[in-house]
Design a protein around this motif. Structure first.
Motif, mmCIF file in Angstrom:
data_model
loop_
_atom_site.group_PDB
_atom_site.id
_atom_site.type_symbol
_atom_site.label_atom_id
_atom_site.label_comp_id
_atom_site.label_asym_id
_atom_site.label_seq_id
_atom_site.Cartn_x
_atom_site.Cartn_y
_atom_site.Cartn_z
ATOM 1 N N THR A 136 24.812 -43.734 43.543
ATOM 2 C CA THR A 136 23.745 -42.845 43.094
ATOM 3 C C THR A 136 23.933 -42.540 41.617
ATOM 4 O OG1 THR A 136 23.504 -41.857 45.266
ATOM 5 C CG2 THR A 136 22.840 -40.508 43.407
ATOM 6 N N LEU A 138 22.652 -39.922 38.777
ATOM 7 C CA LEU A 138 22.020 -38.615 38.661
ATOM 8 C C LEU A 138 21.408 -38.498 37.265
ATOM 9 C CD1 LEU A 138 22.024 -36.240 40.632
ATOM 10 C CD2 LEU A 138 24.194 -35.520 39.666
ATOM 11 N N ALA A 150 21.289 -30.299 39.159
ATOM 12 C CA ALA A 150 22.025 -31.550 39.385
ATOM 13 C C ALA A 150 23.336 -31.269 40.119
ATOM 14 C CB ALA A 150 22.294 -32.242 38.055
ATOM 15 N N LYS A 154 24.562 -32.986 43.454
ATOM 16 C CA LYS A 154 25.848 -33.704 43.508
ATOM 17 C C LYS A 154 26.629 -33.259 44.752
ATOM 18 C CE LYS A 154 30.408 -33.714 41.650
ATOM 19 N NZ LYS A 154 31.414 -32.890 41.013
ATOM 20 N N GLU A 158 27.696 -35.657 47.838
ATOM 21 C CA GLU A 158 29.088 -35.823 48.276
ATOM 22 C C GLU A 158 29.217 -35.532 49.775
ATOM 23 O OE1 GLU A 158 31.357 -34.919 44.063
ATOM 24 O OE2 GLU A 158 31.116 -33.309 45.505
ATOM 25 N N ILE A 164 28.742 -41.240 43.722
ATOM 26 C CA ILE A 164 28.011 -40.941 42.480
ATOM 27 C C ILE A 164 28.546 -41.858 41.382
ATOM 28 C CG2 ILE A 164 27.379 -39.161 40.809
ATOM 29 C CD1 ILE A 164 26.549 -37.969 43.307
ATOM 30 N N VAL A 167 26.273 -39.975 35.551
ATOM 31 C CA VAL A 167 25.100 -39.186 35.186
ATOM 32 C C VAL A 167 24.436 -39.841 33.970
ATOM 33 C CG1 VAL A 167 26.552 -37.558 33.856
ATOM 34 C CG2 VAL A 167 24.268 -36.871 34.528
ATOM 35 N N LEU A 186 29.402 -31.070 35.356
ATOM 36 C CA LEU A 186 29.113 -31.737 36.638
ATOM 37 C C LEU A 186 30.354 -32.406 37.233
ATOM 38 C CD1 LEU A 186 25.698 -33.461 35.786
ATOM 39 C CD2 LEU A 186 26.060 -31.450 37.205
ATOM 40 N N ILE A 188 31.243 -35.369 36.420
ATOM 41 C CA ILE A 188 30.789 -36.749 36.655
ATOM 42 C C ILE A 188 30.860 -37.508 35.331
ATOM 43 C CG2 ILE A 188 28.905 -38.214 37.491
ATOM 44 C CD1 ILE A 188 27.669 -35.844 38.841
#
Ligand SMILES: Nc1ncnc2c1ncn2[C@@H]1O[C@H](COP(=O)(O)OP(=O)(O)OP(=O)(O)O)[C@@H](O)[C@H]1O
Ligand SMILES: [Mg+2]
Length: 259
Positions: A136, A138, A150, A154, A158, A164, A167, A186, A188
């Protein structure tokens, strides 16, 4: 093996559809067979980027059990990217069962990349496409509300054991929240950053992805870099050749244990 990405966001209007359309075209131009799927089943508009003439069979028909997924695939006018449009009727939406998406997508074996454009927010409709994807991405815009939405998405992703991949910060401006700050908030990795660029809006008016409408504009360059990054992950031969200095620096780092 097919790389299947779902492109999602907590907040609406951040640029998911724009990114899916442009990455799809850019990946196809890199020689990767690519399919883009409009799974925004209530308000899908991916088709608008491609001036498809007639699309008698759509994802609505597939999710409604009335057609096979192969029947809903169309080619862009230059033949580069393949597209599954969503369908626009209210009846089609009401008949659609997104639980069928995962199984339908898994039947498509002949693509290097499948990118799924998803509905906005934190609903059953936005979460089910995650199941169909292997990773994924984001999308956020550089503001606090987009980032905090977001974060909720997230956490939900999860919980669904969705991986993920990173981003994408879209519509970045000089005075926007810094990309690194968003990545840290985030937790990420930043997969890519695309600047705010009015040519993106002009391209949309022209019903064309910006990477073909204005290839040299900053947003197009960023989208092309992003597509190359994705393509290199599956095909090392596409990695840009290093010049002499880069090769030398790489060797020095390797000798010093820097990798
Ligand atoms: N980098 C950019 N610079 C300027 N405008 C952009 C950029 N990316 C997207 N836009 C514009 O932002 C608007 C929303 O984009 P888009 O429809 O792709 O978002 P979305 O996340 O798919 O929205 P929705 O939640 O409605 O599905 C469009 O007008 C698009 O042209
Ligand atoms: Mg959209």
């Amino acid at each position: 093996m097919t790389e299947i990405y779902s492109i999602v966001s907590g907040k609406g209007g951040v640029g998911k559809t724009t990114i899916v359309a442009n990455l799809g075209v850019a990946l196809a131009r890199l020689g990767k067979s690519t399919l883009i799927v409009d799974a925004d089943i209530a308000l899908g508009n991916l088709q608008l980027f491609f001036r498809l003439k007639e699309t008698p069979t759509t994802l609505h028909d597939v999710l409604g059990g009335k057609a096979e997924i192969h029947e809903a695939i169309y080619k862009s006018s230059d033949g580069g990217v393949h597209i599954i449009p969503c369908g626009s009727s209210l009846q089609g939406f009401l008949r659609s069962d997104l639980e069928r998406l995962d199984h339908s997508i898994s039947r498509l074996q002949n693509y290097d990349f499948i990118l799924i454009d998803s509905p906005t927010g934190l609903t059953k409709y936005s979460l089910l496409p995650l199941k169909a994807a292997k990773e994924t991405l984001l999308v956020v815009t550089p503001d606090i509300s987009s980032t905090s939405n977001a974060l909720k998405l997230k956490i939900a992703a999860e919980m669904m054991q969705s991986k993920i991949g990173g981003v994408i910060i879209n519509q970045q401006r000089r005075n926007g929240v810094k990309s690194e700050e968003i990545g840290t908030t985030l937790g990420i990795e930043i997969f890519g950053e695309i600047p705010y660029d009015r040519k993106v809006l002009k391209a949309m008016d022209a019903k064309e992805p910006v990477v073909t409408y204005k290839p040299r504009t900053p947003a197009s360059k960023a989208l092309n870099r992003l597509s190359l990054k994705m393509a290199v992950l599956v095909d090392e031969s596409l990695r840009p050749q290093q010049n002499f200095l880069q090769k030398w620096l790489h060797q020095v780092r390797t000798i010093n244990g820097g990798g």
